[in-house]
Design an enzyme around this catalytic site. Structure first.
Site, PDB file in Angstrom:
ATOM      1  CG  ASP A 180      -3.848  -0.331  -1.712  1.00 33.39           C
ATOM      2  OD1 ASP A 180      -2.990  -0.096  -2.585  1.00 33.39           O
ATOM      3  OD2 ASP A 180      -4.861  -1.007  -1.928  1.00 33.39           O
ATOM      4  CG  HIS A 183      -5.106   2.695  -2.554  1.00 33.17           C
ATOM      5  ND1 HIS A 183      -6.088   2.190  -1.739  1.00 33.17           N
ATOM      6  CD2 HIS A 183      -5.354   2.195  -3.798  1.00 33.17           C
ATOM      7  CE1 HIS A 183      -6.904   1.418  -2.458  1.00 33.17           C
ATOM      8  NE2 HIS A 183      -6.474   1.401  -3.703  1.00 33.17           N
TER       9      HIS A 183
HETATM   10 ZN    ZN Z   1      -7.351   0.306  -5.104  1.00 29.17          ZN
HETATM   11 FE    FE Z   2      -6.564  -2.009  -1.386  1.00 28.02          FE
HETATM   12 FE    FE Z   3      -9.688  -1.725  -0.830  1.00 27.25          FE
END
Ligand code: ZN
Ligand code: FE
Ligand code: FE
Length: 284
Positions: A180, A183
């Site tokens: 991600d 993230h």
């Molecule tokens: Zn998130």
């Molecule tokens: Fe995600």
């Molecule tokens: Fe997620």
């Protein structure tokens, strides 16, 4: 799946079943999508019609769709300090993986968990134990650990933590990682200044063969902020160019890329179109 294809999608509402999801996604220019296997805040699984799933699989393969990236509920925490919460994690995981067999060859992504003060080591051990309970040698789904922002007591903010989980799981070929971008940026990995170095670090610690899917998000916050607030592709702390570079990076070739940006349908369609333009400009 082809490494010369850009598989782009977003989180579609699961209302109406698989065919409905597929048609909604395709209408916005997507050729994969993500969906919640049940209410993201918990609760019972949606009823699934087997005929609908089978019809969708045929339709999706005809259209050249990439593998779907299902998302577990946020309330699933394998390393909670509460036995009832850990029981829910096991039950939901088991039911969801059973449901995933209706669409063979797809991904099931989950947030590794929050250790809520029990410590990273204890958390990693409980996550690995859950995986060793629910992964089956004959299943047709790959389970993905999501890279996290390292907010609070979240596990998975460092690549090393994900590696440690994988090391303790027996059926490693059933396990991968979903990267991600919001993230890892919030977690301190600088994908703007030096994406090559971040992918090299991922390869060194986990192995790029384990990187199976991407959540493509901009971030509202600065590098290393440990916040986890997603932003639109063209409107966040990361320059859109940096996200386009990631989408086109050879380390991610052929992986399904899922937008989790705060958008309505028109916004998703516009982001998908913009990313496809960027891809075409680089790939001819
Ligand atoms: Zn998130
Ligand atoms: Fe995600
Ligand atoms: Fe997620």
């Amino acid at each position: 799946m082809s490494t010369n294809t850009l598989y782009l999608g977003y989180h579609v509402s699961s209302a109406g079943g698989y065919m409905a999801m597929g048609k909604r996604a395709a209408a916005l220019g997507a050729n994969t999508f993500a969906f919640f296997t049940r209410n993201p805040r918990g609760g019972a699984a949606a009823r699934v019609e087997e005929g609908d799933a089978a019809a969708f699989c045929a339709w999706a393969s005809e259209r050249g769709f990439g593998p779907l990236v299902a998302h577990s509920p946020y309330t699933l925490n394998p390393c909670s300090d509460k036995p009832l919460v850990r029981d829910f994690a096991k039950r939901a995981f088991t039911e969801d993986l059973e449901r995933m067999e209706l669409t063979p060859g797809c991904f099931y992504n989950f947030h590794p968990g929050s250790h809520v003060g029990q410590g990273t080591e204890a958390g990693i051990q409980m996550i690995a134990e859950l995986l060793n309970t629910v992964l089956m040698p004959d299943m047709h789904t790959t389970v993905l650990l999501e890279t996290m922002a390292g907010k609070g007591s979240e596990i998975g903010g460092r690549f090393e933590e994900l590696r440690e989980i994988i090391d303790r799981v027996e059926l490693k070929d059933k396990l991968g990682v979903c990267l991600d971008t919001c993230h890892i940026w919030d977690g301190g990995y600088d994908i703007v200044s030096d994406p090559d170095a971040v992918f090299a670090e991922f390869d060194r610690v986990i192995g790029l063969d384990k990187l199976r899917a991407v959540h493509l998000n901009n971030s509202l916050n600065a590098l290393d902020s440990h916040k986890d607030r997603h932003a639109k592709i063209l409107d966040g702390k990361l320059p859109p160019e940096a996200l386009a570079r990631i989408v086109c990076h050879e380390a991610l070739a052929g992986r399904p890329i899922i937008l989790e940006t705060p958008n309505d349908d028109a916004g998703y369609a516009a982001e998908i179109a913009w990313l496809r333009e960027q891809w075409a400009a680089r790939h001819g």
